[in-house]
Enzyme design. Sequence first.
Site, PDB file in Angstrom:
ATOM      1  N   ASP A   1       0.718  -1.199  -0.051  1.00 30.75           N
ATOM      2  CA  ASP A   1       0.025  -0.225   0.042  1.00 30.75           C
ATOM      3  C   ASP A   1       1.128   1.180  -0.014  1.00 30.75           C
ATOM      4  O   ASP A   1       2.006   1.084  -0.039  1.00 30.75           O
ATOM      5  CB  ASP A   1      -0.931   0.115   1.243  1.00 30.75           C
ATOM      6  N   SER A   2       0.300   2.343  -0.114  1.00 26.32           N
ATOM      7  CA  SER A   2       1.192   3.616  -0.253  1.00 26.32           C
ATOM      8  C   SER A   2       1.734   4.281   1.050  1.00 26.32           C
ATOM      9  O   SER A   2       2.483   5.193   1.141  1.00 26.32           O
ATOM     10  CB  SER A   2       0.433   4.681  -1.021  1.00 26.32           C
ATOM     11  N   GLY A   3       1.022   3.794   2.258  1.00 26.14           N
ATOM     12  CA  GLY A   3       1.363   4.089   3.637  1.00 26.14           C
ATOM     13  C   GLY A   3       0.016   5.183   3.924  1.00 26.14           C
ATOM     14  O   GLY A   3       0.127   5.601   4.736  1.00 26.14           O
ATOM     15  N   GLY A   4      -0.767   5.712   3.005  1.00 27.03           N
ATOM     16  CA  GLY A   4      -1.465   6.494   3.173  1.00 27.03           C
ATOM     17  C   GLY A   4      -2.689   6.354   3.979  1.00 27.03           C
ATOM     18  O   GLY A   4      -2.953   7.252   4.846  1.00 27.03           O
ATOM     19  N   PHE A   5      -3.069   5.074   3.727  1.00 24.58           N
ATOM     20  CA  PHE A   5      -4.102   4.770   4.744  1.00 24.58           C
ATOM     21  C   PHE A   5      -4.025   4.734   6.200  1.00 24.58           C
ATOM     22  O   PHE A   5      -4.554   5.417   7.028  1.00 24.58           O
ATOM     23  CB  PHE A   5      -4.783   3.374   4.459  1.00 24.58           C
TER      24      PHE A   5
ATOM     25  N   ASP B   1      -7.215  -7.901  -0.104  1.00 24.67           N
ATOM     26  CA  ASP B   1      -6.578  -7.956   1.408  1.00 24.67           C
ATOM     27  C   ASP B   1      -7.131  -7.551   2.480  1.00 24.67           C
ATOM     28  O   ASP B   1      -8.002  -6.767   2.241  1.00 24.67           O
ATOM     29  CB  ASP B   1      -5.184  -7.117   1.108  1.00 24.67           C
TER      30      ASP B   1
END
Lengths: 374, 374
Positions: free
Chosen positions: A91-95, A267
């Site tokens: 994932d982008s880390g954003g969540f 996921d």
Amino acid sequence: MRFTFTCHATDGHARTGVLSTPRGDIRTPAFMPVGTAATVKAMSIDQVKSTGADILLGNTYHLMLRPGGERLARLGGLHHFMGWDKPILTDSGGFQVWSLAGLRKMTEAGVEFRSHIDGSRHMLTPERSIELQADLIGSDIIMQLDECTTFGSSHEEALVSLELSARWGERSKVAFGGTRATQALFGIVQGSVFPDLRKRSADALKSIGFDGYAIGGLAVGEGHQLMCQTLDVTVPELPMDRPRYLMGVGKPIDLVEAVHRGVDMFDCVLPTRAGRHGQAWTWDGPINIRNARFAEDPDPIDPTSTCPASSRPSKAYLHHLFKAEEILGQTLLSWHNLGFYQDLMAAMRAAIAKGQFQDLRARLRQRWGFAPLD
Amino acid sequence: MRFTFTCHATDGHARTGVLSTPRGDIRTPAFMPVGTAATVKAMSIDQVKSTGADILLGNTYHLMLRPGGERLARLGGLHHFMGWDKPILTDSGGFQVWSLAGLRKMTEAGVEFRSHIDGSRHMLTPERSIELQADLIGSDIIMQLDECTTFGSSHEEALVSLELSARWGERSKVAFGGTRATQALFGIVQGSVFPDLRKRSADALKSIGFDGYAIGGLAVGEGHQLMCQTLDVTVPELPMDRPRYLMGVGKPIDLVEAVHRGVDMFDCVLPTRAGRHGQAWTWDGPINIRNARFAEDPDPIDPTSTCPASSRPSKAYLHHLFKAEEILGQTLLSWHNLGFYQDLMAAMRAAIAKGQFQDLRARLRQRWGFAPLD
């Protein structure tokens, strides 16, 4: 790009196929176990492999803080670090940064936040997220940085939010560039539960052009029904020839209903988290192994399963391990649940291939206590 | 009895052989991993098997309280319960009850104690311990109930204690009977650090007659030197043709020195407990994987080992798992340590067979920082 997505069969909107990557094929619909901090919690990598998973998910937020992106790169990247040679999606880390309410500040540039570990300051931008995922972690499938729109946001707030995500998607694409022969970049559709905004977000991403399209901002409190309704209006807006990934979902019934609506990838931490807390999913629904009725149950959870954690230990033994607070209990139920999720995906793939997906869906809805289909 | 003990080679007092049991051969000198509550902590049974262990130890105290002896019997006994089909040795429960200072009362009849789990009252007698181990748990090697003499006891106190243990040994023998074709009964020599009392205890047990002889009351605070000195005077008092088991020992150097003095069997929680706390034993001595110097160490603990936990993950990865408090770190270091202990026993067996045990002993003492031999 050396990624190809081939659809082998459809059954209604449901579809089964293969996403081919340089590190191996991903059979779809696919469930990705979550390996947050370079480990699928409580499980060895061989145990994870034994469940039949084709791909794992790694969390950029956790990895950038510990062991750190540059350190991970010096150690050969995430695959080598954790001993997994099949594909990894990050994932982008954003969540996770978005979840740090009070510790983060969103701007056009990106997100400034404080580490939950040591309070240190960090800046996550679309460009830094791509660098972390693609260059330092060495992920195979890279997600754009986005803002997860809070459930309950107004139409206006959701619009402002999705447009920020779209601009970050464009910057992500530029940062990713066109030269990465062995990595893929996915965009993320936002727009909360508003059909027009989901279409608007999908249109913006399609005009940028991604290797795959994720659906974000669901499983954040809207409930199963509203999630399904949002999928009903979102999936048709996504390109037919690219994989569709529903992020952070979900319970077995969510997977079945999302596959029914044309989703290819999933996921979720649920199978491992629930396993660590004593909950096991079965073809007859969930059970809590701590329940006293299992104290002398001599049967395994599923004697017909190929997963050793499902077919070998008795429920009495698992019950005992949880009562005695033994780590092996957490390992075995995480393993069982991941095995069950992979078996569920395999059953759906086989049913779609045979044109029997609706039979499977109806049977599972009935077994799990959901209303019959119309 | 279908147990036979065959000595294949000796080298000084050190000896190597096989203790054959109906459930399989135990190569001696042997190290028995401890499976306290029907699990070797933090490890799957397949991981334990992969280390090459021939026999496990189970704790009667823990099992009698949870899941309970009668329940365990209804569930098919300990082997079936935990999925281990090789031999199991159980302690009598006496040592752990003895450790419950303030919660237990010793009488001629046995020990009355309160459960550390729920405070319930229990009575452990020599006869009940035999019933638990032999009939309910279904152990292969059964230990007599004894009283572990406190280190620092006077000669008089140690004498009174060993005589109680000897009477309990006699009652254990009667309760065990002569009809158990598939189980063995071991006596336990006490006598603290007093040579005359160790001889007296050994003589009493020999006149009762056991299938094997354990040395109890060591590794309880006396230190390595005094332990070795006590072994020097105790082992010669034990029958040559029966296995000798040093209970609760120990560190790698303890095992080497005890094998040098003629001991055949060991058990200890140290490899798994230390592993759960980040300590790994190696041929070059112990390391603490939390140490910052391992943060970027790309090498596994031992690339030449056949144990996957020793040869695959880098020390940097193990360091990361401990920093992130991930369960997999505890699993991998427990696994590594048990693999190392089994490799150490195998190396000692091979060295004895070749008449090279003293070379191995001298080399290990030097590597581990102990004084050279005279």
